[in-house]
Motif scaffolding. Sequence first.
Motif, PDB file in Angstrom:
ATOM      1  N   GLU A   1     -10.750  -2.213 -13.016  1.00 22.51           N
ATOM      2  CA  GLU A   1     -10.355  -1.163 -12.080  1.00 22.51           C
ATOM      3  C   GLU A   1     -10.683  -1.573 -10.645  1.00 22.51           C
ATOM      4  OE1 GLU A   1     -11.607   3.478 -11.405  1.00 22.51           O
ATOM      5  OE2 GLU A   1     -11.424   2.743 -13.466  1.00 22.51           O
ATOM      6  N   LEU A   2     -11.850  -2.181 -10.448  1.00 21.76           N
ATOM      7  CA  LEU A   2     -12.215  -2.645  -9.113  1.00 21.76           C
ATOM      8  C   LEU A   2     -11.243  -3.711  -8.617  1.00 21.76           C
ATOM      9  CD1 LEU A   2     -16.110  -2.760  -9.337  1.00 21.76           C
ATOM     10  CD2 LEU A   2     -14.736  -1.287  -7.849  1.00 21.76           C
ATOM     11  N   ARG A   3     -10.804  -4.580  -9.505  1.00 17.79           N
ATOM     12  CA  ARG A   3      -9.818  -5.589  -9.097  1.00 17.79           C
ATOM     13  C   ARG A   3      -8.534  -4.912  -8.641  1.00 17.79           C
ATOM     14  NH1 ARG A   3     -12.395  -8.604 -13.314  1.00 17.79           N
ATOM     15  NH2 ARG A   3     -10.987  -7.777 -14.913  1.00 17.79           N
ATOM     16  N   ARG A   4      -8.144  -3.861  -9.334  1.00 12.92           N
ATOM     17  CA  ARG A   4      -6.935  -3.125  -8.940  1.00 12.92           C
ATOM     18  C   ARG A   4      -7.146  -2.422  -7.589  1.00 12.92           C
ATOM     19  NH1 ARG A   4      -3.833  -1.421 -13.545  1.00 12.92           N
ATOM     20  NH2 ARG A   4      -2.656  -0.070 -12.137  1.00 12.92           N
ATOM     21  N   LEU A   5      -8.343  -1.884  -7.371  1.00 12.44           N
ATOM     22  CA  LEU A   5      -8.631  -1.208  -6.112  1.00 12.44           C
ATOM     23  C   LEU A   5      -8.644  -2.204  -4.949  1.00 12.44           C
ATOM     24  CD1 LEU A   5     -11.425   1.208  -7.382  1.00 12.44           C
ATOM     25  CD2 LEU A   5      -9.197   1.899  -6.434  1.00 12.44           C
TER      26      LEU A   5
ATOM     27  N   ALA B   1      -6.898  -4.942  -4.857  1.00 11.55           N
ATOM     28  CA  ALA B   1      -5.479  -5.240  -4.634  1.00 11.55           C
ATOM     29  C   ALA B   1      -4.815  -4.111  -3.857  1.00 11.55           C
ATOM     30  CB  ALA B   1      -4.772  -5.470  -5.961  1.00 11.55           C
ATOM     31  N   GLY B   2      -5.238  -2.861  -4.112  1.00 16.29           N
ATOM     32  CA  GLY B   2      -4.700  -1.724  -3.376  1.00 16.29           C
ATOM     33  C   GLY B   2      -5.075  -1.769  -1.906  1.00 16.29           C
ATOM     34  N   PHE B   3      -6.306  -2.196  -1.620  1.00 11.46           N
ATOM     35  CA  PHE B   3      -6.729  -2.346  -0.227  1.00 11.46           C
ATOM     36  C   PHE B   3      -5.830  -3.361   0.475  1.00 11.46           C
ATOM     37  CE2 PHE B   3      -9.097  -3.854   3.367  1.00 11.46           C
ATOM     38  CZ  PHE B   3      -9.923  -2.812   3.762  1.00 11.46           C
ATOM     39  N   ARG B   4      -5.595  -4.481  -0.193  1.00 10.83           N
ATOM     40  CA  ARG B   4      -4.740  -5.507   0.400  1.00 10.83           C
ATOM     41  C   ARG B   4      -3.324  -4.973   0.644  1.00 10.83           C
ATOM     42  NH1 ARG B   4      -1.722 -10.639  -2.306  1.00 10.83           N
ATOM     43  NH2 ARG B   4      -1.164 -11.685  -0.346  1.00 10.83           N
ATOM     44  N   ALA B   5      -2.781  -4.262  -0.337  1.00 12.62           N
ATOM     45  CA  ALA B   5      -1.421  -3.737  -0.200  1.00 12.62           C
ATOM     46  C   ALA B   5      -1.322  -2.770   0.978  1.00 12.62           C
ATOM     47  CB  ALA B   5      -0.998  -3.047  -1.494  1.00 12.62           C
ATOM     48  N   ALA B   6      -2.339  -1.926   1.155  1.00 10.74           N
ATOM     49  CA  ALA B   6      -2.325  -0.975   2.265  1.00 10.74           C
ATOM     50  C   ALA B   6      -2.439  -1.699   3.598  1.00 10.74           C
ATOM     51  CB  ALA B   6      -3.465   0.028   2.106  1.00 10.74           C
ATOM     52  N   ALA B   7      -3.303  -2.719   3.650  1.00 12.88           N
ATOM     53  CA  ALA B   7      -3.457  -3.481   4.894  1.00 12.88           C
ATOM     54  C   ALA B   7      -2.150  -4.169   5.271  1.00 12.88           C
ATOM     55  CB  ALA B   7      -4.580  -4.503   4.743  1.00 12.88           C
ATOM     56  N   LEU B   8      -1.447  -4.709   4.284  1.00  9.75           N
ATOM     57  CA  LEU B   8      -0.177  -5.378   4.561  1.00  9.75           C
ATOM     58  C   LEU B   8       0.904  -4.366   4.958  1.00  9.75           C
ATOM     59  CD1 LEU B   8      -0.086  -8.030   1.689  1.00  9.75           C
ATOM     60  CD2 LEU B   8      -0.477  -8.441   4.135  1.00  9.75           C
ATOM     61  N   GLU B   9       0.882  -3.200   4.324  1.00  8.02           N
ATOM     62  CA  GLU B   9       1.873  -2.171   4.646  1.00  8.02           C
ATOM     63  C   GLU B   9       1.697  -1.676   6.080  1.00  8.02           C
ATOM     64  OE1 GLU B   9       3.054   2.359   3.245  1.00  8.02           O
ATOM     65  OE2 GLU B   9       2.249   0.964   1.752  1.00  8.02           O
ATOM     66  N   LYS B  10       0.451  -1.573   6.529  1.00  8.04           N
ATOM     67  CA  LYS B  10       0.152  -1.075   7.874  1.00  8.04           C
ATOM     68  C   LYS B  10      -0.538  -2.158   8.704  1.00  8.04           C
ATOM     69  CE  LYS B  10       1.720   3.104   7.326  1.00  8.04           C
ATOM     70  NZ  LYS B  10       2.789   3.685   8.167  1.00  8.04           N
ATOM     71  N   ARG B  11       0.005  -3.358   8.642  1.00 13.21           N
ATOM     72  CA  ARG B  11      -0.644  -4.498   9.302  1.00 13.21           C
ATOM     73  C   ARG B  11      -0.865  -4.264  10.788  1.00 13.21           C
ATOM     74  NH1 ARG B  11       1.186  -9.423   8.160  1.00 13.21           N
ATOM     75  NH2 ARG B  11       2.114  -8.854   6.169  1.00 13.21           N
ATOM     76  N   GLN B  12       0.033  -3.523  11.426  1.00 17.55           N
ATOM     77  CA  GLN B  12      -0.115  -3.287  12.856  1.00 17.55           C
ATOM     78  C   GLN B  12      -1.294  -2.366  13.169  1.00 17.55           C
ATOM     79  OE1 GLN B  12       4.002  -1.955  13.561  1.00 17.55           O
ATOM     80  NE2 GLN B  12       4.164  -3.625  15.023  1.00 17.55           N
ATOM     81  N   LEU B  13      -1.679  -1.540  12.183  1.00 16.23           N
ATOM     82  CA  LEU B  13      -2.701  -0.525  12.428  1.00 16.23           C
ATOM     83  C   LEU B  13      -4.008  -0.805  11.710  1.00 16.23           C
ATOM     84  CD1 LEU B  13      -0.465   2.668  12.061  1.00 16.23           C
ATOM     85  CD2 LEU B  13      -1.022   1.399  14.137  1.00 16.23           C
ATOM     86  N   TYR B  14      -4.105  -1.941  11.043  1.00 14.07           N
ATOM     87  CA  TYR B  14      -5.294  -2.204  10.233  1.00 14.07           C
ATOM     88  C   TYR B  14      -6.576  -2.153  11.064  1.00 14.07           C
ATOM     89  CZ  TYR B  14      -8.773  -4.454   7.365  1.00 14.07           C
ATOM     90  OH  TYR B  14      -9.938  -4.717   6.680  1.00 14.07           O
TER      91      TYR B  14
ATOM     92  N   LEU C   1     -11.124 -10.770   4.035  1.00 11.09           N
ATOM     93  CA  LEU C   1      -9.869 -11.341   3.547  1.00 11.09           C
ATOM     94  C   LEU C   1      -8.660 -10.741   4.261  1.00 11.09           C
ATOM     95  CD1 LEU C   1     -10.629 -11.466  -0.283  1.00 11.09           C
ATOM     96  CD2 LEU C   1     -10.307 -13.435   1.231  1.00 11.09           C
ATOM     97  N   ALA C   2      -8.662  -9.417   4.424  1.00  8.23           N
ATOM     98  CA  ALA C   2      -7.528  -8.769   5.095  1.00  8.23           C
ATOM     99  C   ALA C   2      -7.400  -9.249   6.533  1.00  8.23           C
ATOM    100  CB  ALA C   2      -7.689  -7.250   5.051  1.00  8.23           C
TER     101      ALA C   2
ATOM    102  N   VAL D   1      -6.035 -16.727  -3.029  1.00 13.64           N
ATOM    103  CA  VAL D   1      -7.328 -16.691  -2.343  1.00 13.64           C
ATOM    104  C   VAL D   1      -8.017 -15.352  -2.614  1.00 13.64           C
ATOM    105  CG1 VAL D   1      -8.500 -16.762  -0.106  1.00 13.64           C
ATOM    106  CG2 VAL D   1      -6.569 -18.291  -0.553  1.00 13.64           C
ATOM    107  N   TRP D   2      -7.261 -14.259  -2.520  1.00  7.72           N
ATOM    108  CA  TRP D   2      -7.810 -12.944  -2.847  1.00  7.72           C
ATOM    109  C   TRP D   2      -8.318 -12.921  -4.288  1.00  7.72           C
ATOM    110  CZ3 TRP D   2      -8.241  -8.053  -0.394  1.00  7.72           C
ATOM    111  CH2 TRP D   2      -7.803  -8.003   0.932  1.00  7.72           C
ATOM    112  N   ASP D   3      -7.510 -13.421  -5.206  1.00  6.15           N
ATOM    113  CA  ASP D   3      -7.884 -13.390  -6.622  1.00  6.15           C
ATOM    114  C   ASP D   3      -9.164 -14.176  -6.882  1.00  6.15           C
ATOM    115  OD1 ASP D   3      -5.638 -11.867  -7.109  1.00  6.15           O
ATOM    116  OD2 ASP D   3      -4.420 -13.543  -7.823  1.00  6.15           O
ATOM    117  N   GLN D   4      -9.241 -15.378  -6.319  1.00  3.52           N
ATOM    118  CA  GLN D   4     -10.407 -16.240  -6.547  1.00  3.52           C
ATOM    119  C   GLN D   4     -11.657 -15.650  -5.898  1.00  3.52           C
ATOM    120  OE1 GLN D   4      -9.102 -20.054  -5.060  1.00  3.52           O
ATOM    121  NE2 GLN D   4      -7.328 -20.049  -6.444  1.00  3.52           N
ATOM    122  N   ALA D   5     -11.525 -15.140  -4.693  1.00  2.00           N
ATOM    123  CA  ALA D   5     -12.676 -14.553  -4.008  1.00  2.00           C
ATOM    124  C   ALA D   5     -13.148 -13.291  -4.717  1.00  2.00           C
ATOM    125  CB  ALA D   5     -12.312 -14.237  -2.556  1.00  2.00           C
ATOM    126  N   THR D   6     -12.211 -12.490  -5.203  1.00  2.00           N
ATOM    127  CA  THR D   6     -12.573 -11.281  -5.942  1.00  2.00           C
ATOM    128  C   THR D   6     -13.320 -11.628  -7.220  1.00  2.00           C
ATOM    129  OG1 THR D   6     -10.680 -10.046  -5.061  1.00  2.00           O
ATOM    130  CG2 THR D   6     -11.653  -9.251  -7.123  1.00  2.00           C
TER     131      THR D   6
END
Length: 199
Positions: A85-89, A91-104, A164-165, A182-187
């Motif tokens: 579940e933490l791995r999924r969370l 990944a969710g952080f990364r997805a949100a950062a990419l979706e709102k890259r201008q506002l991260y 990472l973000a 890189v995200w996967d290995q670091a996680t």
Amino acid sequence: MGRPREHGADTRAALLAAAGEIVHAEGAAAVSVRRVADAVGTTTRAVYSLFGDKDGLLRELSSDVAETMRRHHAAVPELPDPLAELRRLIAGFRAAALEKRQLYDLFMAQVHADADPDDPVFRLVYASFDRVLSTIRRALELGLFPGRDEFTVGRHLLALVHGLASLELRGVLGGEDTAGPVWDQATAATLAGLTTARR
């Protein structure tokens, strides 16, 4: 028949987009009511009418990215394995950062020791972290993070995802395809370290 609204949803969206581009390129300090209005081809009155002032505009941007982060975390289901579940969370952080890259960076600016816990924007930001902490608590109950507490683990994971973000959004990790591993290995390495008993 009522008077039609002079500044509607399209103007609002355009102003937010213009302000977001400025924040991304130059930081929040570079945003001004006049500059944002000029970028959209409207008047400063539109900004004042829709957001009150510059601070109101920036708060709206902060709320937007915080809600995106909350949404991605809330979409992760509770799993029997809290580590999965933490791995999924993460990944969710990364997805949100990419979706709102201008506002991260604007989102992370809300995360500081002196934040007002009663501030609506901070409460929205904290909703994402609280979702992660709830999973960490379940992991602790199963003995998965021996010798650690939820906030220690939470800070480790926040440092991981923020680092990472920040690097990915600045192009340091290459494209999304090269950044993913890189995200996967670091996680995997971080979770493995946290599940090892402290000496």
